[in-house]
Scaffold this motif. Sequence first.
Motif, PDB file in Angstrom:
ATOM      1  N   CYS A  36       0.816  -1.219   0.000  1.00  0.00           N
ATOM      2  CA  CYS A  36       0.000   0.000   0.000  1.00  0.00           C
ATOM      3  C   CYS A  36       0.849   1.269   0.000  1.00  0.00           C
ATOM      4  N   SER A  37       1.963   1.245   0.710  1.00  0.00           N
ATOM      5  CA  SER A  37       2.820   2.433   0.760  1.00  0.00           C
ATOM      6  C   SER A  37       3.495   2.691  -0.586  1.00  0.00           C
ATOM      7  N   ARG A  38       3.471   1.711  -1.472  1.00  0.00           N
ATOM      8  CA  ARG A  38       4.091   1.847  -2.790  1.00  0.00           C
ATOM      9  C   ARG A  38       3.106   2.337  -3.845  1.00  0.00           C
ATOM     10  N   ILE A  39       1.842   2.405  -3.493  1.00  0.00           N
ATOM     11  CA  ILE A  39       0.825   2.830  -4.445  1.00  0.00           C
ATOM     12  C   ILE A  39       0.945   4.329  -4.717  1.00  0.00           C
ATOM     13  N   LYS A  40       0.962   4.686  -5.988  1.00  0.00           N
ATOM     14  CA  LYS A  40       0.955   6.089  -6.411  1.00  0.00           C
ATOM     15  C   LYS A  40      -0.370   6.359  -7.122  1.00  0.00           C
ATOM     16  N   LYS A  41      -1.115   7.324  -6.639  1.00  0.00           N
ATOM     17  CA  LYS A  41      -2.400   7.643  -7.251  1.00  0.00           C
ATOM     18  C   LYS A  41      -2.190   8.279  -8.624  1.00  0.00           C
ATOM     19  N   VAL A  42      -2.934   7.780  -9.602  1.00  0.00           N
ATOM     20  CA  VAL A  42      -2.808   8.248 -10.982  1.00  0.00           C
ATOM     21  C   VAL A  42      -4.201   8.622 -11.502  1.00  0.00           C
ATOM     22  N   THR A  43      -4.297   9.769 -12.135  1.00  0.00           N
ATOM     23  CA  THR A  43      -5.568  10.225 -12.697  1.00  0.00           C
ATOM     24  C   THR A  43      -5.762   9.653 -14.094  1.00  0.00           C
ATOM     25  N   ASN A  44      -6.924   9.108 -14.347  1.00  0.00           N
ATOM     26  CA  ASN A  44      -7.262   8.619 -15.686  1.00  0.00           C
ATOM     27  C   ASN A  44      -8.616   9.150 -16.119  1.00  0.00           C
ATOM     28  N   SER A  45      -8.729   9.516 -17.394  1.00  0.00           N
ATOM     29  CA  SER A  45      -9.984  10.026 -17.950  1.00  0.00           C
ATOM     30  C   SER A  45     -10.862   8.899 -18.491  1.00  0.00           C
ATOM     31  N   TRP A  46     -10.228   7.835 -18.981  1.00  0.00           N
ATOM     32  CA  TRP A  46     -10.972   6.678 -19.479  1.00  0.00           C
ATOM     33  C   TRP A  46     -11.181   5.723 -18.302  1.00  0.00           C
ATOM     34  N   PRO A  47     -12.413   5.585 -17.802  1.00  0.00           N
ATOM     35  CA  PRO A  47     -12.666   4.749 -16.624  1.00  0.00           C
ATOM     36  C   PRO A  47     -12.337   3.281 -16.897  1.00  0.00           C
ATOM     37  N   VAL A  48     -11.782   2.621 -15.902  1.00  0.00           N
ATOM     38  CA  VAL A  48     -11.389   1.224 -15.997  1.00  0.00           C
ATOM     39  C   VAL A  48     -12.269   0.377 -15.078  1.00  0.00           C
ATOM     40  N   PHE A  49     -12.818  -0.688 -15.648  1.00  0.00           N
ATOM     41  CA  PHE A  49     -13.621  -1.645 -14.887  1.00  0.00           C
ATOM     42  C   PHE A  49     -13.036  -3.040 -15.112  1.00  0.00           C
ATOM     43  N   ILE A  50     -12.913  -3.795 -14.035  1.00  0.00           N
ATOM     44  CA  ILE A  50     -12.260  -5.100 -14.094  1.00  0.00           C
ATOM     45  C   ILE A  50     -13.216  -6.161 -13.568  1.00  0.00           C
ATOM     46  N   VAL A  51     -13.419  -7.215 -14.365  1.00  0.00           N
ATOM     47  CA  VAL A  51     -14.165  -8.381 -13.877  1.00  0.00           C
ATOM     48  C   VAL A  51     -13.128  -9.464 -13.604  1.00  0.00           C
ATOM     49  N   GLN A  52     -13.030  -9.846 -12.357  1.00  0.00           N
ATOM     50  CA  GLN A  52     -11.986 -10.767 -11.921  1.00  0.00           C
ATOM     51  C   GLN A  52     -12.571 -12.142 -11.625  1.00  0.00           C
ATOM     52  N   ASP A  53     -11.933 -13.158 -12.183  1.00  0.00           N
ATOM     53  CA  ASP A  53     -12.307 -14.532 -11.872  1.00  0.00           C
ATOM     54  C   ASP A  53     -12.034 -14.795 -10.393  1.00  0.00           C
ATOM     55  N   VAL A  54     -12.941 -15.480  -9.734  1.00  0.00           N
ATOM     56  CA  VAL A  54     -12.787 -15.738  -8.308  1.00  0.00           C
ATOM     57  C   VAL A  54     -11.484 -16.484  -8.021  1.00  0.00           C
ATOM     58  N   ARG A  55     -11.040 -17.320  -8.939  1.00  0.00           N
ATOM     59  CA  ARG A  55      -9.778 -18.030  -8.721  1.00  0.00           C
ATOM     60  C   ARG A  55      -8.601 -17.058  -8.723  1.00  0.00           C
ATOM     61  N   GLU A  56      -8.686 -16.046  -9.567  1.00  0.00           N
ATOM     62  CA  GLU A  56      -7.604 -15.068  -9.636  1.00  0.00           C
ATOM     63  C   GLU A  56      -7.530 -14.263  -8.345  1.00  0.00           C
ATOM     64  N   SER A  57      -8.673 -14.059  -7.710  1.00  0.00           N
ATOM     65  CA  SER A  57      -8.693 -13.287  -6.468  1.00  0.00           C
ATOM     66  C   SER A  57      -7.909 -13.988  -5.363  1.00  0.00           C
ATOM     67  N   ARG A  58      -7.696 -15.299  -5.508  1.00  0.00           N
ATOM     68  CA  ARG A  58      -6.955 -16.049  -4.502  1.00  0.00           C
ATOM     69  C   ARG A  58      -5.465 -16.091  -4.803  1.00  0.00           C
ATOM     70  N   HIS A  59      -5.083 -15.602  -5.980  1.00  0.00           N
ATOM     71  CA  HIS A  59      -3.670 -15.624  -6.340  1.00  0.00           C
ATOM     72  C   HIS A  59      -2.920 -14.625  -5.456  1.00  0.00           C
ATOM     73  N   PRO A  60      -1.824 -15.036  -4.843  1.00  0.00           N
ATOM     74  CA  PRO A  60      -1.164 -14.169  -3.854  1.00  0.00           C
ATOM     75  C   PRO A  60      -0.575 -12.891  -4.420  1.00  0.00           C
ATOM     76  N   ILE A  61      -0.286 -12.860  -5.706  1.00  0.00           N
ATOM     77  CA  ILE A  61       0.318 -11.642  -6.265  1.00  0.00           C
ATOM     78  C   ILE A  61      -0.378 -11.233  -7.552  1.00  0.00           C
ATOM     79  N   GLY A  62      -1.699 -11.262  -7.541  1.00  0.00           N
ATOM     80  CA  GLY A  62      -2.446 -10.773  -8.682  1.00  0.00           C
ATOM     81  C   GLY A  62      -2.199  -9.283  -8.881  1.00  0.00           C
ATOM     82  N   THR A  63      -2.237  -8.857 -10.127  1.00  0.00           N
ATOM     83  CA  THR A  63      -1.866  -7.467 -10.434  1.00  0.00           C
ATOM     84  C   THR A  63      -3.048  -6.524 -10.569  1.00  0.00           C
ATOM     85  N   ALA A  64      -4.244  -7.053 -10.799  1.00  0.00           N
ATOM     86  CA  ALA A  64      -5.387  -6.179 -11.073  1.00  0.00           C
ATOM     87  C   ALA A  64      -5.686  -5.244  -9.908  1.00  0.00           C
TER      88      ALA A  64
END
Length: 211
Positions: free
Chosen positions: A18-46
């Motif tokens: 969390c301390s490494r997160i840098k807030k970035v402004t975007n004009s094109w909104p991003v929406f992500i549909v994540q597979d439940v299996r991916e949510s369990r991955h320890p280092i998912g990037t989404a």
Amino acid sequence: MPRAQCAICYRPTSYCYCSRIKKVTNSWPVFIVQDVRESRHPIGTARIAALSLSQAEMITLDPDRPDSIGDLLEGAFSRPLRNPVLIYPGDDAGEVNELHVADPFAGEPRDLLFIDASWGRSLRMLNVFPALTSLPKFSLGELPVSRYRIRKQPAIDAVSTLEAIVHTLHLLEPARDFSAMLTTMDWVVDQQIRRMGNKVYQANYLLRQRK
């Protein structure tokens, strides 16, 4: 005893980014549909994208229980999606850099939808969620080699979800710099490699990628 986990990034507190997160402004909104299996991955990037971007939202779906979701485009997110497009490869996909031209509402950013799943599971999500299949598709062209070094990719030009989001936004908003998200991902990857040890990484990841 389970290790303490950060309530925001879902990583063990000793590897919280969390301390490494840098807030970035975007004009094109991003929406992500994540597979439940991916949510369990320890280092998912989404999740890095969801935490970093000013306009981003992610939901988790189970393609094995498609009836549990109502109208995906109208009610699954905090607001109905507006003129959305799916960023996904395919013979019927246009190129992302043509979105400005292909957009019937030229100059008005459209909602960008990404699928966060393995290749096989993303195809399953397309099959069981017709709303995804109905969307116009746009794909990325030539991409640099993935920086996501701790997961075997299905093809040499495959990239992580975060990298796909960053490259898409760079094409649509070239005046802005989204590379801070990649820097966060690099740190997470480096921490994971350090944790497993270089010998394990060489044998189970690096050598496999060279084959």
